[in-house]
Design an enzyme around this catalytic site. Structure first.
Site, PDB file in Angstrom:
ATOM      1  N   ASN A 147       0.839  -1.191   0.000  1.00  0.00           N
ATOM      2  CA  ASN A 147       0.000   0.000   0.000  1.00  0.00           C
ATOM      3  C   ASN A 147       0.879   1.248   0.000  1.00  0.00           C
ATOM      4  O   ASN A 147       2.110   1.145  -0.045  1.00  0.00           O
ATOM      5  CB  ASN A 147      -0.958  -0.018   1.201  1.00  0.00           C
ATOM      6  CG  ASN A 147      -0.220  -0.147   2.517  1.00  0.00           C
ATOM      7  OD1 ASN A 147       0.569   0.717   2.895  1.00  0.00           O
ATOM      8  ND2 ASN A 147      -0.460  -1.254   3.227  1.00  0.00           N
ATOM      9  N   ASP A 204      -4.588  -6.454   4.868  1.00  0.00           N
ATOM     10  CA  ASP A 204      -5.704  -7.274   5.359  1.00  0.00           C
ATOM     11  C   ASP A 204      -5.725  -8.642   4.671  1.00  0.00           C
ATOM     12  O   ASP A 204      -6.272  -9.602   5.225  1.00  0.00           O
ATOM     13  CB  ASP A 204      -7.036  -6.567   5.105  1.00  0.00           C
ATOM     14  CG  ASP A 204      -7.169  -5.297   5.928  1.00  0.00           C
ATOM     15  OD1 ASP A 204      -6.670  -5.276   7.074  1.00  0.00           O
ATOM     16  OD2 ASP A 204      -7.751  -4.313   5.436  1.00  0.00           O
ATOM     17  N   LYS A 245       8.848 -16.843 -11.176  1.00  0.00           N
ATOM     18  CA  LYS A 245       8.111 -15.668 -11.647  1.00  0.00           C
ATOM     19  C   LYS A 245       6.859 -16.111 -12.395  1.00  0.00           C
ATOM     20  O   LYS A 245       6.907 -17.000 -13.254  1.00  0.00           O
ATOM     21  CB  LYS A 245       8.999 -14.832 -12.561  1.00  0.00           C
ATOM     22  CG  LYS A 245       8.299 -13.604 -13.131  1.00  0.00           C
ATOM     23  CD  LYS A 245       9.206 -12.847 -14.090  1.00  0.00           C
ATOM     24  CE  LYS A 245       8.441 -11.694 -14.738  1.00  0.00           C
ATOM     25  NZ  LYS A 245       9.282 -10.961 -15.716  1.00  0.00           N
ATOM     26  N   PHE A 271      -5.288   2.747  14.591  1.00  0.00           N
ATOM     27  CA  PHE A 271      -5.411   3.807  13.587  1.00  0.00           C
ATOM     28  C   PHE A 271      -6.399   3.350  12.527  1.00  0.00           C
ATOM     29  O   PHE A 271      -6.491   2.159  12.214  1.00  0.00           O
ATOM     30  CB  PHE A 271      -4.049   4.126  12.968  1.00  0.00           C
ATOM     31  CG  PHE A 271      -3.188   4.989  13.847  1.00  0.00           C
ATOM     32  CD1 PHE A 271      -2.940   6.306  13.521  1.00  0.00           C
ATOM     33  CD2 PHE A 271      -2.637   4.482  15.015  1.00  0.00           C
ATOM     34  CE1 PHE A 271      -2.170   7.115  14.334  1.00  0.00           C
ATOM     35  CE2 PHE A 271      -1.866   5.265  15.842  1.00  0.00           C
ATOM     36  CZ  PHE A 271      -1.625   6.592  15.505  1.00  0.00           C
ATOM     37  N   LYS A 306     -14.922   0.190  15.199  1.00  0.00           N
ATOM     38  CA  LYS A 306     -13.643  -0.514  15.305  1.00  0.00           C
ATOM     39  C   LYS A 306     -13.139  -0.500  16.744  1.00  0.00           C
ATOM     40  O   LYS A 306     -12.615  -1.518  17.239  1.00  0.00           O
ATOM     41  CB  LYS A 306     -12.619   0.150  14.375  1.00  0.00           C
ATOM     42  CG  LYS A 306     -11.264  -0.545  14.313  1.00  0.00           C
ATOM     43  CD  LYS A 306     -10.381   0.126  13.261  1.00  0.00           C
ATOM     44  CE  LYS A 306      -9.050  -0.582  13.132  1.00  0.00           C
ATOM     45  NZ  LYS A 306      -8.195   0.025  12.069  1.00  0.00           N
ATOM     46  N   LYS A 357     -12.587  -4.127  18.469  1.00  0.00           N
ATOM     47  CA  LYS A 357     -11.209  -4.564  18.752  1.00  0.00           C
ATOM     48  C   LYS A 357     -10.864  -4.478  20.234  1.00  0.00           C
ATOM     49  O   LYS A 357      -9.765  -4.884  20.629  1.00  0.00           O
ATOM     50  CB  LYS A 357     -10.210  -3.709  17.954  1.00  0.00           C
ATOM     51  CG  LYS A 357     -10.527  -3.548  16.479  1.00  0.00           C
ATOM     52  CD  LYS A 357     -10.393  -4.820  15.695  1.00  0.00           C
ATOM     53  CE  LYS A 357     -10.577  -4.538  14.193  1.00  0.00           C
ATOM     54  NZ  LYS A 357     -10.547  -5.756  13.388  1.00  0.00           N
TER      55      LYS A 357
END
Length: 398
Positions: free
Chosen positions: A209, A278, A288, A323, A337, A341
């Site tokens: 990301n 995730d 490859k 976060f 969340k 959590k």
């Protein structure tokens, strides 16, 4: 970060005295008031005028200089000083400081100082390693001095080994750690995760990301400056880690899960700022994956939920902060969340808000706790990190 602080810089007679000029300049850039005292031998290596031009203040050498004010100058200066650093410190001056000898302006002033004191010995390797010198440095440590280890390399005498004065930036970091911020996290242990993870597809490609790690690195640095013992677990990031922080490098989401799980009971505060994948490829190809004319589908499987694991296995008194980066329904999703959590805080931001995206030096955050939320305006990531630490420390759980 040193605005309003008075730094007493002692310069003694070694070839590394030239580096003290760069340190004085760096301190002035941090808005410190820099008072320089030189030994007479130091003036043979660099002129007092150099320091006067850099600091805008009179450089002191002679205890009995009649141009000083009517005050007892060395006592007045000792009273004003927020920190003393002797850089470079010769073996002779280290011996004098260790045994309370006060026969010049520098040693007389330092003997009257009650503020934090740092000494950076710089000398020939054999002189540094001599048991007498090492005993003197141990005495200084016993009296509360912080001894900054010399660097290794080629010395002015031609020898190679320990004894070089560290670079001015390194010395500056020691000063910042000592007095830049109140040490309201002294004795606390802080675990921070930062950066992206990389999930390998084959030897060539991986999924990742846009995280740069800047927010997590800022949290680690600000916690260190507040006196905490800090461990930074970081995915691949093109950033220089903050000094005085233990850095654990990881690559994949599984690597990060294992690194966090090993240290979770150690930490009083955990800030999980990393952008952990995730999903990860369901299979890894040892060769490859070759391009074909048809489309390609990549099966993915769920990674371990680190924050959920922490919430389920938290120890009493531990503060957990997650976060949340959203593109819509930021507050609602983040509040959900927090409950799901079982954490104490969620720091949320919206990727679509200017200044809050990946790779920026700023952030726009909403800090959500079980008692409410606080919206932080656009600010630097270090300022945001400071406010997050304030909120975490104020939860009253430790």
């Amino acid at each position: 970060m040193l605005k309003g602080k008075t730094i007493l810089l002692g310069v003694t007679g070694g070839i590394a005295a030239y580096k003290a000029a760069a340190l004085a300049s760096a301190l002035v850039k941090q808005h410190a008031n820099v008072e320089v005292i030189m030994t007479s031998h130091a003036t043979q290596f660099i002129a007092p005028l150099t320091f006067e031009q850099l600091t805008g203040r009179r450089c002191m050498v002679d205890t009995f200089d009649r141009n000083f004010s009517h005050q007892v100058e060395h006592i007045a200066l000792a009273d004003r000083a927020d920190l003393v650093i002797i850089a470079p410190a010769t073996a002779n001056v280290c011996a004098k400081l260790a045994h309370g000898l006060a026969d010049d302006m520098l040693t007389t002033t330092v003997l009257a100082c009650t503020c934090p004191k740092l000494v950076a010995p710089a000398m020939n390797t054999k002189m540094f390693e001599n048991p007498v010198t090492q005993d003197n440095l141990d005495i200084l440590r016993r009296y509360g001095w912080e001894v900054i280890a010399p660097a290794s390399g080629r010395l002015a005498c031609g020898a190679v080994g320990e004894g070089k004065l560290p670079e001015p930036e390194h010395l500056l970091q020691h000063i910042l750690r000592a007095i830049a911020l109140p040490h309201n996290l002294a004795g606390k242990r802080v675990l921070v995760t930062a950066g992206p993870t990389q999930e390998a597809l084959d030897p060539v490609r991986y999924l990742t990301n846009h995280s740069t790690g800047k927010m997590g690195y800022a949290l680690a640095r600000m916690a260190m400056l507040r006196g905490a013992e800090v461990v930074l677990i970081t995915g691949p990031a093109a950033l220089t880690p903050p000094p005085f922080v233990e850095v654990v490098n990881v690559v994949s989401a599984q690597d990060m899960f294992e690194a966090v799980a090993r240290r979770q009971d150690w930490a009083d505060f955990i800030f999980k700022a990393a952008a952990v994948a995730d999903y990860t490829p369901a299979g890894y190809s040892d060769d490859k994956i070759k391009k074909k004319d048809s489309d390609l589908s990549i099966p993915l499987k769920r990674t371990q939920d680190i924050l959920k694991h922490l919430g389920e296995h938290r120890r009493p008194g531990q503060v957990l902060c997650g976060f949340s980066m959203e593109t819509r329904n930021m507050v609602e999703n983040s509040q959900a969340k927090l409950e799901e959590k079982n954490v104490d805080m969620i720091c949320a931001n919206n990727l679509k808000v200017a200044g809050a995206g990946f790779g920026t030096d700023t952030n726009v955050m909403t800090v959500i706790t079980r008692t409410g939320l606080e919206e932080l305006p656009l600010m630097s990531k270090e300022d945001a990190a400071s406010r997050i630490l304030d909120i975490a420390a104020g939860l009253g759980l430790v």
